[in-house]
Design a protein around this motif. Structure first.
Motif, PDB file in Angstrom:
ATOM      1  N   ALA A 129     -58.978  49.338 -83.049  1.00 46.24           N
ATOM      2  CA  ALA A 129     -59.021  49.408 -81.587  1.00 46.24           C
ATOM      3  C   ALA A 129     -60.404  48.955 -81.103  1.00 46.24           C
ATOM      4  N   PRO A 130     -60.474  48.398 -79.895  1.00 49.01           N
ATOM      5  CA  PRO A 130     -59.371  48.266 -78.937  1.00 49.01           C
ATOM      6  C   PRO A 130     -58.545  46.994 -79.106  1.00 49.01           C
ATOM      7  N   HIS A 131     -58.808  46.222 -80.159  1.00 55.78           N
ATOM      8  CA  HIS A 131     -58.140  44.920 -80.275  1.00 55.78           C
ATOM      9  C   HIS A 131     -56.789  45.013 -80.977  1.00 55.78           C
ATOM     10  N   GLY A 132     -56.777  45.567 -82.171  1.00 62.14           N
ATOM     11  CA  GLY A 132     -55.523  45.799 -82.868  1.00 62.14           C
ATOM     12  C   GLY A 132     -54.838  44.542 -83.368  1.00 62.14           C
ATOM     13  N   SER A 149     -59.151  50.906 -72.997  1.00 59.69           N
ATOM     14  CA  SER A 149     -60.241  50.107 -72.445  1.00 59.69           C
ATOM     15  C   SER A 149     -61.248  49.803 -73.542  1.00 59.69           C
ATOM     16  N   VAL A 150     -62.205  48.956 -73.210  1.00 52.37           N
ATOM     17  CA  VAL A 150     -63.234  48.562 -74.166  1.00 52.37           C
ATOM     18  C   VAL A 150     -64.451  49.462 -73.975  1.00 52.37           C
ATOM     19  N   PRO A 151     -64.992  50.063 -75.043  1.00 53.28           N
ATOM     20  CA  PRO A 151     -66.185  50.896 -74.891  1.00 53.28           C
ATOM     21  C   PRO A 151     -67.282  50.161 -74.120  1.00 53.28           C
ATOM     22  N   PRO A 152     -67.867  50.798 -73.117  1.00 55.28           N
ATOM     23  CA  PRO A 152     -68.881  50.129 -72.287  1.00 55.28           C
ATOM     24  C   PRO A 152     -70.041  49.540 -73.065  1.00 55.28           C
ATOM     25  N   ILE A 153     -70.383  50.140 -74.213  1.00 55.31           N
ATOM     26  CA  ILE A 153     -71.518  49.643 -74.974  1.00 55.31           C
ATOM     27  C   ILE A 153     -71.302  48.207 -75.426  1.00 55.31           C
TER      28      ILE A 153
END
Length: 411
Positions: A223-226, A44-48
């Protein structure tokens, strides 16, 4: 050529600079902490990140790259340059303002060449920052620096296209929000060399699309894209997913890569500026051999050379941007090629000096220097390696001195 910034651009630059200092830099460590706390770094994507994006949008700092006042800021390339530079000072910066690659390039493709249906389905959610995208051009089995080498196939069958091929370095495909790929492949291998390729939209949840692995860059997974290697095995998409028409892929690629290349260069200058800032701060805080590092002659040479080189790179980038705005990307191709060689190499030099000044800390994750170095080094390859751009520059230079019957052309 006038490279002075208008009051409007200065206001935008000051806002972006303030936002970076107030929100982005303080949250770089928070992003990493949240990323590492996940079960997997790609889950998932960090909420920040979403928090920062929402704040940027509320401040009107959104889609600044797009020269369309209805969906972006309506800025020229020259006007966007100082804003992009500020964003490039942090690895998080571009995404916070929805100005990150490869989405910017893909949005520009859809904005310039996409049908109304394609724009509604894919461009709108990208502009809103609700989804992400990837660009699938490079292939593992051919030298993809020459796009005409591409072997992946796009074959029409009835009212569908069937897609087969293996792509890699599809940046962003690991992101859980990545929903669409722009895929480049051959529709007609027998057509003239630059009319064989086409581009087509492929939703990543289409049967036959398989992400086989995510590729690290000098050990960084981004991450999270890679950066993904993707198999396309008998993937079927409707005929309306073709962009602009069959045989137009190379034309679209040239239109996409011009702005993409200069955006990379703008960000690299920002990375170099931050590295020089870090260098200057560090050497004034450390002593060796009974004197401040800042008083060492070699350190002062590093600082002076870094300032000279950054200014040279910035001026060449602004000239390229000016020409893109005034005479078009095609006529600015020499300047675009030159800055694509210069900017990564300058950034690497400045970053290397800053790393050296930090000692062992410079290669750690305590500072952004190592990550920025790895990213800058990839940009000597991405969007065309140095050697291809130098080849193009030399070719265009030689054309100025072509001999016709022993007499220089133009005499």
């Amino acid at each position: 050529m006038d490279f002075s910034y208008s009051e409007r651009v200065k206001a935008y630059r000051d806002q972006v600079r303030w936002f970076m200092e107030e929100y982005v830099y303080p949250n770089e460590a928070v992003f990493e902490e949240q990323l590492n706390a996940q079960d997997t770094r790609f889950s998932s994507v960090p909420p920040i990140m979403e928090t920062l994006k929402q704040k940027a949008r509320e401040k009107g700092l959104w889609n600044l790259f797009l020269p369309d006042s209805a969906n972006g800021a309506g800025l020229t390339n020259l006007e966007y340059a100082p804003l992009c530079e500020e964003m490039g000072r942090s690895m998080l910066g571009p995404e916070v303002f929805n100005c990150n690659a490869p989405d910017t390039g893909n949005m520009e493709v859809l904005y310039r060449y996409g049908s109304k249906q394609q724009q509604e389905k894919w461009l709108k959610p990208l502009l809103d920052g609700k989804i992400r995208s990837c660009f699938s051009m490079t292939e593992p089995d051919v030298a993809s620096s020459d796009a005409t080498n591409i072997e992946a196939r796009i074959e029409r069958v009835g009212e569908e296209y069937v897609i087969n091929g293996r792509k890699w370095w599809s940046s962003g495909a690991g992101d859980p929000r990545c929903e669409i790929a722009i895929f480049m492949g051959k529709t007609d291998p027998d057509a003239p060399r630059y009319e064989q390729q086409s581009m087509i939209l492929v939703p990543l949840d289409t049967p036959g699309v398989t992400i086989t692995r995510l590729l690290p860059v000098f050990g960084y997974d981004h991450a999270p894209h890679g950066h993904a290697e993707i198999d396309f095995n008998n993937v079927r998409v409707p005929e309306e997913n073709i962009i602009l028409g069959e045989g137009r892929g190379f034309e679209i690629a040239q239109g996409r890569l011009g702005p993409g290349r200069i955006h990379h260069c703008m960000r690299l200058i920002g990375a170099a500026e931050r590295a020089l800032d870090d260098l200057c701060k560090r050497v004034q805080q450390r002593e060796a051999f009974h004197q401040s590092l800042a008083n060492q002659g070699v350190i002062r040479e590093w600082i002076a050379d870094s300032r000279i080189e950054i200014e040279q790179a910035r001026l060449l980038t602004l000239k390229a941007a000016y020409m893109m705005d005034t005479v078009g990307n095609k006529k600015a191709k020499t300047e675009i090629a030159m800055i694509k060689v210069v900017a990564p190499n300058i950034a690497l030099k400045v970053l290397d000096r800053a790393i050296q000044a930090h000692g062992a800390a410079g290669v750690s994750d305590d500072f952004t220097l190592a990550a920025q170095w790895a990213n800058s080094r990839t940009l000597r390859l991405a969007d065309g390696p140095d050697e291809v751009h130098r080849r193009q520059i030399a070719k265009l230079e030689l054309q100025k001195h072509e001999m016709t019957g022993g007499i220089p052309s133009g005499s």
